[in-house]
Design a protein around this motif. Structure first.
Motif, PDB file in Angstrom:
ATOM      1  N   ALA A 324      15.253  36.345 -56.777  1.00 30.55           N
ATOM      2  CA  ALA A 324      15.737  37.682 -57.105  1.00 30.55           C
ATOM      3  C   ALA A 324      16.860  38.117 -56.170  1.00 30.55           C
ATOM      4  N   ALA A 325      16.775  37.740 -54.891  1.00 29.43           N
ATOM      5  CA  ALA A 325      17.846  38.068 -53.956  1.00 29.43           C
ATOM      6  C   ALA A 325      19.135  37.344 -54.340  1.00 29.43           C
ATOM      7  N   VAL A 326      19.017  36.075 -54.703  1.00 32.66           N
ATOM      8  CA  VAL A 326      20.190  35.319 -55.152  1.00 32.66           C
ATOM      9  C   VAL A 326      20.805  35.984 -56.381  1.00 32.66           C
ATOM     10  N   GLY A 327      19.959  36.400 -57.319  1.00 31.26           N
ATOM     11  CA  GLY A 327      20.464  37.086 -58.506  1.00 31.26           C
ATOM     12  C   GLY A 327      21.199  38.364 -58.162  1.00 31.26           C
ATOM     13  N   ALA A 328      20.653  39.124 -57.222  1.00 36.36           N
ATOM     14  CA  ALA A 328      21.297  40.369 -56.822  1.00 36.36           C
ATOM     15  C   ALA A 328      22.642  40.110 -56.147  1.00 36.36           C
ATOM     16  N   LEU A 329      22.721  39.045 -55.342  1.00 32.21           N
ATOM     17  CA  LEU A 329      23.974  38.704 -54.681  1.00 32.21           C
ATOM     18  C   LEU A 329      25.041  38.273 -55.692  1.00 32.21           C
ATOM     19  N   ILE A 330      24.625  37.520 -56.707  1.00 31.49           N
ATOM     20  CA  ILE A 330      25.572  37.118 -57.752  1.00 31.49           C
ATOM     21  C   ILE A 330      26.068  38.343 -58.513  1.00 31.49           C
ATOM     22  N   ALA A 331      25.139  39.236 -58.846  1.00 30.13           N
ATOM     23  CA  ALA A 331      25.521  40.446 -59.572  1.00 30.13           C
ATOM     24  C   ALA A 331      26.503  41.280 -58.757  1.00 30.13           C
ATOM     25  N   GLU A 332      26.279  41.365 -57.453  1.00 29.60           N
ATOM     26  CA  GLU A 332      27.185  42.133 -56.602  1.00 29.60           C
ATOM     27  C   GLU A 332      28.570  41.490 -56.568  1.00 29.60           C
ATOM     28  N   ALA A 333      28.602  40.164 -56.493  1.00 37.52           N
ATOM     29  CA  ALA A 333      29.890  39.464 -56.476  1.00 37.52           C
ATOM     30  C   ALA A 333      30.631  39.639 -57.798  1.00 37.52           C
ATOM     31  N   ARG A 334      29.900  39.725 -58.879  1.00 41.69           N
ATOM     32  CA  ARG A 334      30.555  39.955 -60.178  1.00 41.69           C
ATOM     33  C   ARG A 334      31.268  41.303 -60.204  1.00 41.69           C
ATOM     34  N   SER A 335      30.680  42.286 -59.567  1.00 42.79           N
ATOM     35  CA  SER A 335      31.272  43.622 -59.619  1.00 42.79           C
ATOM     36  C   SER A 335      32.287  43.871 -58.505  1.00 42.79           C
ATOM     37  N   GLY A 337      33.672  41.108 -56.394  1.00 45.41           N
ATOM     38  CA  GLY A 337      34.496  39.968 -56.040  1.00 45.41           C
ATOM     39  C   GLY A 337      33.979  39.217 -54.834  1.00 45.41           C
ATOM     40  N   GLY A 338      34.594  38.091 -54.544  1.00 43.84           N
ATOM     41  CA  GLY A 338      34.201  37.272 -53.405  1.00 43.84           C
ATOM     42  C   GLY A 338      33.041  36.354 -53.727  1.00 43.84           C
ATOM     43  N   SER A 339      32.692  35.521 -52.746  1.00 45.36           N
ATOM     44  CA  SER A 339      31.556  34.619 -52.921  1.00 45.36           C
ATOM     45  C   SER A 339      30.251  35.390 -52.788  1.00 45.36           C
ATOM     46  N   PRO A 340      29.273  35.103 -53.635  1.00 41.53           N
ATOM     47  CA  PRO A 340      27.995  35.811 -53.500  1.00 41.53           C
ATOM     48  C   PRO A 340      27.238  35.412 -52.244  1.00 41.53           C
ATOM     49  N   PHE A 341      27.562  34.248 -51.669  1.00 42.35           N
ATOM     50  CA  PHE A 341      26.738  33.717 -50.591  1.00 42.35           C
ATOM     51  C   PHE A 341      27.468  33.688 -49.255  1.00 42.35           C
ATOM     52  N   SER A 342      28.337  34.652 -49.047  1.00 42.32           N
ATOM     53  CA  SER A 342      28.998  34.786 -47.754  1.00 42.32           C
ATOM     54  C   SER A 342      27.989  35.270 -46.717  1.00 42.32           C
ATOM     55  N   THR A 343      28.289  35.005 -45.454  1.00 44.57           N
ATOM     56  CA  THR A 343      27.416  35.463 -44.376  1.00 44.57           C
ATOM     57  C   THR A 343      27.281  36.983 -44.387  1.00 44.57           C
ATOM     58  N   GLU A 344      28.378  37.665 -44.640  1.00 46.50           N
ATOM     59  CA  GLU A 344      28.345  39.129 -44.646  1.00 46.50           C
ATOM     60  C   GLU A 344      27.363  39.651 -45.688  1.00 46.50           C
ATOM     61  N   ARG A 345      27.364  39.043 -46.876  1.00 43.73           N
ATOM     62  CA  ARG A 345      26.452  39.502 -47.919  1.00 43.73           C
ATOM     63  C   ARG A 345      25.003  39.117 -47.602  1.00 43.73           C
ATOM     64  N   LEU A 346      24.803  37.903 -47.131  1.00 41.68           N
ATOM     65  CA  LEU A 346      23.447  37.441 -46.856  1.00 41.68           C
ATOM     66  C   LEU A 346      22.774  38.242 -45.746  1.00 41.68           C
ATOM     67  N   THR A 347      23.559  38.698 -44.773  1.00 40.62           N
ATOM     68  CA  THR A 347      22.979  39.389 -43.623  1.00 40.62           C
ATOM     69  C   THR A 347      23.234  40.891 -43.643  1.00 40.62           C
TER      70      THR A 347
END
Length: 396
Positions: A324-335, A337-347
């Motif tokens: 679910a966290a991965v899904g939320a990160l992908i959704a955020e990147a869709r809206s 931009g950028g990689s969903p799995f950047s350090t900034e997003r993960l932390t």
């Protein structure tokens, strides 16, 4: 404050736990980490996510855990909104080499992030091929020794639990503290976590006593341990053992050697409510332990039972949280931009809302989880203090 799009309230709806892994609003600061912009991901199409599980071990218990983790992950996959996850399972056989082989295969088949594996040994094996390909790995382990670099652990660490217990004890006039633990790596890791948490909060661990994990070992150690606690004036007594170990036996031994409830409050590092026998133990009545918020966990457990006709393993929620966290990160990147799995997003400090309660990743790769304090009252688990719903209300 929670964002209107991703609300923890959704976790409590009877119909579904739809937003369990979504991003939460929050204000607490996280340590800065070296920038990692993440790998390139086409977030407008299906994103391949590898799920590494201990299938193929030949051990019935581990196979059951693997199935429970996969079922929970599939639930989360179906709940993801504004993103499409192509979830592929890779068996690890529960070994270091199996973890490495599974991760290598996942990389070769185009995975963009890896969730799992379960054990720290598997995780150590999987980390290298994942790192070589620039992939992040969200392990189910709670062992901080494998966290860092490209590895984040989803499991609740002893450090996290110890910090919650020390904070609770201080707020209720306890201290100095004592820690009673079984000999061996796990017990010593828990002991060190208590010492670290106490130092971080200005508390004192005045006594630290070990015992051999056997009936005879506990019987011989209980008396001297009780005397050490009494001599040190320790009234907050942290028991690191669990119900499948020597928890009830050491608690009985301490109580019968002079540590009554007026002289020592028992504080548990592991969940006691997974054992009906432990919950009925006279020596544990009035004690407390730190655990994920039962209200949220029970909502997930009920949904899992409705879907699969059986109760989930207690670790199953970690798989839901990861997917679910991965899904939320992908959704955020869709809206955004950028990689969903950047350090900034993960932390990010706001973290995620999980079926085990809110959690976030630190720069060290550990997961911080908001935990409840649960008391044992007349054989029942009663929430003494609910888990905080956001990170701006807790002192991490």
């Amino acid at each position: 404050m929670l964002s209107t799009r991703f609300s923890v309230r959704a976790l409590l709806r009877a119909a579904a736990v739809v937003a369990a892994g979504a991003l939460m609003a929050g204000c607490a600061a996280q340590p800065k980490v070296a920038a990692n912009d993440g790998i390139s991901v086409d977030v407008n199409g299906p994103v391949k996510v590898a799920l590494l599980l201990p299938y193929g071990t030949g051990d019935q218990g581990r196979e059951q855990i693997a199935r429970s983790l996969e079922n929970a992950a599939r639930l989360a996959q179906g709940d993801v909104q504004n993103a499409t996850i192509d979830l592929v399972v890779y068996p690890t056989a529960g070994t270091t080499s199996g973890g490495a082989a599974a991760a290598s295969q996942a990389v070769s088949e185009g995975a963009k992030i890896i969730i799992g594996p379960l054990f720290s040994t598997e995780t150590a094996g999987a980390a290298s091929p994942a790192a070589a390909a620039g992939l992040t790995l969200l392990s189910f382990s709670n062992n901080p020794s494998v966290a860092g670099s490209n590895v984040y652990i989803l499991g609740t660490s002893f450090q996290n639990t110890a910090d919650r217990l020390i904070a609770y004890g201080q707020a209720h006039g306890l201290g100095p503290f004592g820690v009673i633990y079984p000999s061996g790596l796990e017990g010593e890791t828990a002991r060190d976590a208590v010492r670290e948490a106490a130092a971080g909060r200005g508390a004192t661990v005045a006594a630290s006593e070990a015992y051999s994990l056997s009936v005879a070992g506990i019987q011989s150690a209980a008396g001297p341990a009780a005397q050490a606690l009494l001599a040190a004036g320790a009234n907050g007594i942290i028991l690191t053992d669990g119900p499948t170990g020597g928890l009830s036996f050491i608690a009985d031994g301490l109580r019968s050697n002079g540590i009554d409830q007026d002289r020592g409050q028992f504080l548990g590092m592991q969940r006691w409510d997974i054992s009906a026998e432990a919950m009925q133990a006279p020596s544990l009545q009035g004690g407390v332990f730190a655990a994920p918020d039962p209200t949220i966990v029970n909502a997930f457990n009920g949904r899992y039972r409705a879907a699969y006709g059986e109760s989930p393993h207690e670790l199953a929620g970690l798989a839901y949280d990861g997917v679910a966290a991965v899904g939320a990160l992908i959704a955020e990147a869709r809206s955004q931009g950028g990689s969903p799995f950047s350090t900034e997003r993960l932390t990010q400090a706001s973290g995620f809302a999980g079926v085990n309660g809110p959690f976030r990743f630190t720069a060290s790769g550990r997961a911080q989880r908001n935990l409840a304090i649960v008391a044992v009252e007349n054989g029942a688990a009663v929430v003494r203090e609910p888990a905080a719903r956001t990170f701006d209300t807790v002192g991490f």
